[in-house]
Design a protein around this motif. Structure first.
Motif, short mmCIF file in Angstrom:
data_model
loop_
_atom_site.label_atom_id
_atom_site.label_comp_id
_atom_site.label_asym_id
_atom_site.label_seq_id
_atom_site.Cartn_x
_atom_site.Cartn_y
_atom_site.Cartn_z
N GLN A 2 0.75 -1.61 0.46
CA GLN A 2 0.03 0.12 -0.33
C GLN A 2 0.65 1.45 0.24
N THR A 3 1.92 1.28 0.15
CA THR A 3 2.80 2.70 0.92
C THR A 3 4.15 2.12 -0.57
N GLU A 4 4.40 1.32 -0.69
CA GLU A 4 5.40 1.15 -2.05
C GLU A 4 5.43 -0.22 -2.53
N LYS A 5 7.03 0.60 -3.71
CA LYS A 5 6.67 -0.48 -4.94
C LYS A 5 7.68 -0.69 -5.36
N TYR A 6 8.99 -2.11 -5.77
CA TYR A 6 9.31 -1.81 -6.55
C TYR A 6 10.04 -3.15 -7.07
N SER A 7 11.24 -3.41 -8.35
CA SER A 7 11.28 -4.59 -8.84
C SER A 7 12.87 -4.05 -8.94
N THR A 8 13.76 -5.90 -8.24
CA THR A 8 14.90 -5.67 -8.41
C THR A 8 15.23 -7.03 -8.98
N ALA A 9 16.26 -7.38 -8.57
CA ALA A 9 16.61 -8.67 -9.42
C ALA A 9 18.14 -9.62 -8.50
N GLU A 10 18.26 -10.49 -8.75
CA GLU A 10 19.67 -10.90 -7.98
C GLU A 10 19.66 -12.21 -8.93
N HIS A 11 21.04 -12.07 -9.42
CA HIS A 11 22.13 -12.61 -10.58
C HIS A 11 22.52 -14.01 -10.00
N GLY A 12 22.80 -15.92 -10.83
CA GLY A 12 23.55 -16.50 -9.92
C GLY A 12 23.46 -17.51 -10.71
N VAL A 13 24.17 -18.37 -10.21
CA VAL A 13 24.40 -19.95 -11.58
C VAL A 13 23.50 -20.41 -11.74
N GLY A 14 22.73 -21.32 -13.03
CA GLY A 14 21.44 -22.04 -12.81
C GLY A 14 22.14 -23.32 -13.66
N PHE A 15 21.39 -24.71 -13.64
CA PHE A 15 22.17 -25.49 -13.27
C PHE A 15 21.44 -26.74 -13.62
N GLN A 16 21.74 -27.95 -13.97
CA GLN A 16 20.66 -28.99 -14.04
C GLN A 16 21.67 -30.21 -14.26
#
Length: 217
Positions: free
Chosen positions: A164-178
């Motif tokens: 109701q008082t805040e809005k943001y967008s961010t990203a965290e980067h890393g390693v993907g594997f399978q």
């Protein structure tokens, strides 16, 4: 005598067909292009992002009452999608494949006021992995393939938060594997498959795929 003659004809035809298959190269017998769509469990992405066991980034939007006698004055609703993936691989040799995999998982969380049931905040975690892949097929039959594989690349967690008082967008980067310990697909052009492994696509994954050859072999 007629029965013996018939048996000899059947044996001869079977031998002829077998000999003809043996003269074909693996490029003529086996498909070279492979497209898969799979669905797996989201346990590893959930662990990495702190959706389970409560580790990872802090809960920035935690709301506590002034006097916490009876617990939190809000409650959460959580859901997630399965790990959805699409991959393409090209058979370079009879047993070695090279390609790429795209994987996606989404976690959703809404927080509500305990008294009014009004939603006070929401968060979406979009986890996307883009990974080059290799596959080693150790059983190559017309309708059955057994294989192992490894995918390793880039992963990003796109976090979208709104209150109701805040809005943001961010990203965290890393390693993907399978890491695929063992996989099996049954069928020729269209097939079903199951894989057991560990990574962004799940510990257990299943789906369907399409094998085909290009017009120029």
């Amino acid at each position: 005598m007629k029965k013996l003659f018939l048996i000899l004809i059947i044996v001869f035809l079977g031998w002829s067909l077998s000999a003809q298959e043996d003269t074909l190269s693996w490029k003529q017998q086996l498909q070279r292009h492979d497209i898969q769509i799979g669905i797996g469990d989201p346990l590893l992405p959930a662990f990495v992002t702190g959706q389970i066991f409560g580790h990872g980034r802090p809960d920035y939007y935690e709301q506590l009452p002034a006097v916490n006698w009876f617990g939190d004055d809000s409650y959460k609703w959580r859901a997630c999608t399965p790990a959805i993936s699409i991959s393409y691989k090209y058979r370079l040799t009879k047993w070695f494949w090279l390609g790429a995999t795209l994987s996606y998982t989404c976690f959703l969380e809404n927080r509500y006021d305990r008294v009014t049931n009004v939603k006070t905040s929401s968060e979406r975690d979009h986890i996307i992995s883009i990974m080059p892949s290799v596959r080693f097929s150790w059983l190559n039959k017309k309708y059955v393939t057994l294989y192992s594989g490894l995918s390793l690349g880039y992963a990003v967690d796109i976090i979208q938060y709104k209150s109701q008082t805040e809005k943001y967008s961010t990203a965290e980067h890393g390693v993907g594997f399978q890491l695929t310990a063992v996989g099996v697909h049954v069928g020729r052009k269209w097939y079903g498959f199951t894989e057991i492994g560990v990574g962004m696509q799940g510990f257990i994954q299943a789906g369907f795929g399409c094998n085909f050859n290009s017009k120029k072999k």
